[in-house]
Write a protein that holds these residues in place. Sequence first.
Motif, mmCIF file in Angstrom:
data_model
loop_
_atom_site.group_PDB
_atom_site.id
_atom_site.type_symbol
_atom_site.label_atom_id
_atom_site.label_comp_id
_atom_site.label_asym_id
_atom_site.label_seq_id
_atom_site.Cartn_x
_atom_site.Cartn_y
_atom_site.Cartn_z
ATOM 1 N N GLN A 1 0.407 47.088 -24.934
ATOM 2 C CA GLN A 1 0.043 45.682 -25.086
ATOM 3 C C GLN A 1 1.242 44.860 -25.546
ATOM 4 O O GLN A 1 1.487 43.746 -25.048
ATOM 5 C CB GLN A 1 -1.103 45.542 -26.084
ATOM 6 N N LEU A 2 2.019 45.396 -26.464
ATOM 7 C CA LEU A 2 3.231 44.716 -26.923
ATOM 8 C C LEU A 2 4.245 44.590 -25.793
ATOM 9 O O LEU A 2 4.922 43.561 -25.657
ATOM 10 C CB LEU A 2 3.851 45.494 -28.091
ATOM 11 N N ALA B 1 3.009 41.807 -23.469
ATOM 12 C CA ALA B 1 3.136 40.483 -24.086
ATOM 13 C C ALA B 1 4.572 39.983 -24.061
ATOM 14 O O ALA B 1 4.824 38.774 -24.084
ATOM 15 C CB ALA B 1 2.618 40.533 -25.528
ATOM 16 N N ASP B 2 5.524 40.899 -23.967
ATOM 17 C CA ASP B 2 6.943 40.563 -24.004
ATOM 18 C C ASP B 2 7.523 40.316 -22.608
ATOM 19 O O ASP B 2 8.713 40.086 -22.459
ATOM 20 C CB ASP B 2 7.699 41.720 -24.691
ATOM 21 N N ARG C 1 1.206 35.588 -14.933
ATOM 22 C CA ARG C 1 0.227 36.021 -15.941
ATOM 23 C C ARG C 1 -0.824 36.937 -15.323
ATOM 24 O O ARG C 1 -2.029 36.763 -15.545
ATOM 25 C CB ARG C 1 -0.460 34.808 -16.596
#
Length: 199
Positions: free
Chosen positions: A55-56, A59-60, A66
């Motif tokens: 997830q990190l 997100a980066d 998107r």
Amino acid sequence: MKVALFGTSADPPTAGHQNILRWLSEGYDWVAVWAADNPFKCHQTPLEHRATMLQLLIADIDTQRRNIALEQDLSSFRTLETVKKAQTRWGDDTEFTLVIGSDLLHQLPQWYRIENLLQQVQLLVVPRPGYVIDEYNLEPVQNLGGEIAIASLTGIDVSSTAYREHGDTQALTPPIVDYIHQQHLYKCQDATPKRYQLR
């Protein structure tokens, strides 16, 4: 609708995985990502931590589309079950592409009900440094009915193993390095982190 299915047992996920996801987002309507357990591997890190790190990683990613998301509920010990979940979610009219690294090609014939799986997805193989894609590896999968495409992207030469065994943070993105230190996930995490931004 074209959906790329990208499950990974990466422990931890790396900048190389991020690069692949960024590339997939340009060619597919949706990129579904999840942390998985590979029955051919032993894992040090619980699935929930690997899912959080993915997830990190997502997100980066700087992408205008998107269209990349952690879909952890798709995770299953058997990829065929994952595909069935995806079909339920997106419908039978969706075209699914299963994305794997070239390091997994030799394992594919041993996967659960592989012929059934290959009837339901296209296969996209992402080249990885050190893992040759040749007839020796492709032919057994093609003989099982696999429709195989080779990605025009070559993965960057970083690996989860290099971090776990040597503390090589060049393989990782800064948010994941921070998370590993916060959670004390690996033996090598106490080493002073070198920070790299791979874009």
